[in-house]
Write a protein that holds these residues in place. Structure first.
Motif, short mmCIF file in Angstrom:
data_model
loop_
_atom_site.label_atom_id
_atom_site.label_comp_id
_atom_site.label_asym_id
_atom_site.label_seq_id
_atom_site.Cartn_x
_atom_site.Cartn_y
_atom_site.Cartn_z
N HIS A 50 0.67 -1.10 -0.12
CA HIS A 50 -0.01 -0.21 -0.14
C HIS A 50 1.02 1.24 -0.10
CE1 HIS A 50 -3.42 2.61 0.60
NE2 HIS A 50 -2.86 2.96 1.75
N ARG A 51 2.04 1.26 0.79
CA ARG A 51 2.64 2.60 0.83
C ARG A 51 3.47 2.71 -0.43
NH1 ARG A 51 7.33 -0.20 5.07
NH2 ARG A 51 8.03 -1.44 3.62
N SER A 52 3.59 1.89 -1.48
CA SER A 52 4.14 2.03 -2.69
C SER A 52 3.46 3.04 -3.75
CB SER A 52 4.68 0.70 -3.16
OG SER A 52 3.62 0.08 -3.72
N LEU A 53 2.15 2.85 -3.37
CA LEU A 53 1.14 3.60 -4.34
C LEU A 53 1.53 5.17 -4.21
CD1 LEU A 53 -2.35 1.84 -3.73
CD2 LEU A 53 -0.52 1.13 -5.13
N VAL A 63 -6.54 -1.07 -11.88
CA VAL A 63 -5.87 -2.21 -12.09
C VAL A 63 -5.45 -3.00 -10.75
CG1 VAL A 63 -4.55 -1.82 -14.39
CG2 VAL A 63 -3.50 -1.30 -12.31
N LEU A 64 -5.96 -2.39 -9.57
CA LEU A 64 -6.13 -2.96 -8.42
C LEU A 64 -7.21 -3.80 -8.43
CD1 LEU A 64 -5.17 -0.10 -6.05
CD2 LEU A 64 -3.62 -1.56 -7.38
N HIS A 65 -6.85 -5.14 -7.86
CA HIS A 65 -8.20 -6.05 -7.64
C HIS A 65 -8.61 -6.07 -6.25
CE1 HIS A 65 -7.83 -8.07 -11.81
NE2 HIS A 65 -6.88 -7.17 -11.67
N LYS A 66 -7.99 -6.48 -5.54
CA LYS A 66 -8.18 -6.68 -3.96
C LYS A 66 -7.24 -6.05 -3.15
CE LYS A 66 -10.66 -11.14 -4.30
NZ LYS A 66 -10.74 -12.32 -3.52
N ASN A 86 -6.01 -1.16 9.94
CA ASN A 86 -7.06 -0.20 9.46
C ASN A 86 -6.73 -0.12 7.98
OD1 ASN A 86 -8.19 -0.19 11.98
ND2 ASN A 86 -7.17 1.78 12.70
N LEU A 87 -5.92 0.30 7.71
CA LEU A 87 -5.24 0.36 6.25
C LEU A 87 -4.89 -0.83 5.70
CD1 LEU A 87 -3.36 3.87 6.51
CD2 LEU A 87 -5.73 3.67 5.63
N PRO A 88 -5.35 -0.67 4.11
CA PRO A 88 -4.61 -1.78 3.44
C PRO A 88 -3.08 -1.95 3.57
CG PRO A 88 -6.05 -0.56 2.03
CD PRO A 88 -5.93 0.14 3.16
N ILE A 89 -2.77 -3.33 3.48
CA ILE A 89 -0.95 -3.54 3.40
C ILE A 89 -0.58 -3.85 2.18
CG2 ILE A 89 -1.03 -3.85 5.89
CD1 ILE A 89 -0.75 -6.81 5.41
N ILE A 90 -1.33 -4.57 1.48
CA ILE A 90 -1.03 -4.92 0.06
C ILE A 90 -2.39 -5.16 -0.77
CG2 ILE A 90 -1.42 -7.40 0.48
CD1 ILE A 90 1.62 -7.69 -0.79
N HIS A 91 -2.20 -4.80 -2.13
CA HIS A 91 -3.05 -4.74 -3.09
C HIS A 91 -2.82 -5.91 -4.04
CE1 HIS A 91 -4.76 -0.65 -1.45
NE2 HIS A 91 -3.59 -0.51 -1.47
N THR A 92 -3.78 -6.48 -4.53
CA THR A 92 -3.21 -7.45 -5.68
C THR A 92 -3.54 -6.96 -7.03
OG1 THR A 92 -5.50 -8.67 -5.69
CG2 THR A 92 -3.81 -9.47 -3.99
#
Length: 179
Positions: A50-53, A63-66, A86-92
């Protein structure tokens, strides 16, 4: 006569396409050479922290799925460790879709992209680097390798150096869409 560029990037995956995008944003004459046509099948690395976004200069939401908000680790069903955030840690992402999306952004930003062309070698010259492909030769001030550990740029840089083995697995699991 060979074509001349300020920078040539070997590989149009996420690193190569984003580098091309950033260089063209600064008016740097950039060519990306990619050995395959896009979209292409790619199983690996379908997760973005998430932090890379925040490092990507445009919206990639389409293009993010989950989005995953937690982790679960266990060993044979024992020693379970879970953590929720609370925040997402990763997106697929689907790598074929993601890579094509980034390559299109680089193209729209002024990058030249040559698909279905393979770098076969390169030579340091007095005023830069001559890059040879299976189709032609180019001249550049800088050659950037974004072609992975098995890519020609990486292999030539390490030449006879010993590579320490890294164990890794790739896997795909097909699931029932109703789940």
């Amino acid at each position: 006569m060979e074509s001349r560029y300020d920078v040539i990037i070997s590989g149009a995956g996420p690193s190569g396409s984003l580098l091309g995008y950033f260089l063209c944003s600064k008016g740097i004459n950039t060519l990306i050479i990619e050995k395959q046509e896009f979209p292409r099948y790619k199983i690996c690395a379908g997760g973005l922290q998430h932090r890379s976004l925040g490092l990507v200069p445009f919206d990639i939401g389409e293009v993010l799925h989950k989005s995953l908000h937690g982790i679960y680790f266990s060993y044979r069903g024992r020693d379970v460790f879970t953590k929720k955030y609370n925040l997402p840690i990763i997106h697929t992402v689907d790598r074929s879709e993601f890579d094509s999306f980034l390559a299109k952004k680089a193209l729209k930003n002024g990058c030249i992209l040559n698909f279905d062309e393979t770098i076969t070698g390169y030579e340091q010259e007095k005023d830069g680097v001559r890059v040879n492909t299976d189709k032609r030769s180019y001249h550049t001030k800088i050659l950037a390798g974004a072609d992975g550990i098995r890519g020609v740029v990486h292999r030539n840089l390490i030449s006879d150096s010993k590579i320490h083995k890294i164990l890794g697995y790739e896997a795909e699991k097909y699931a029932d869409p109703a789940e």
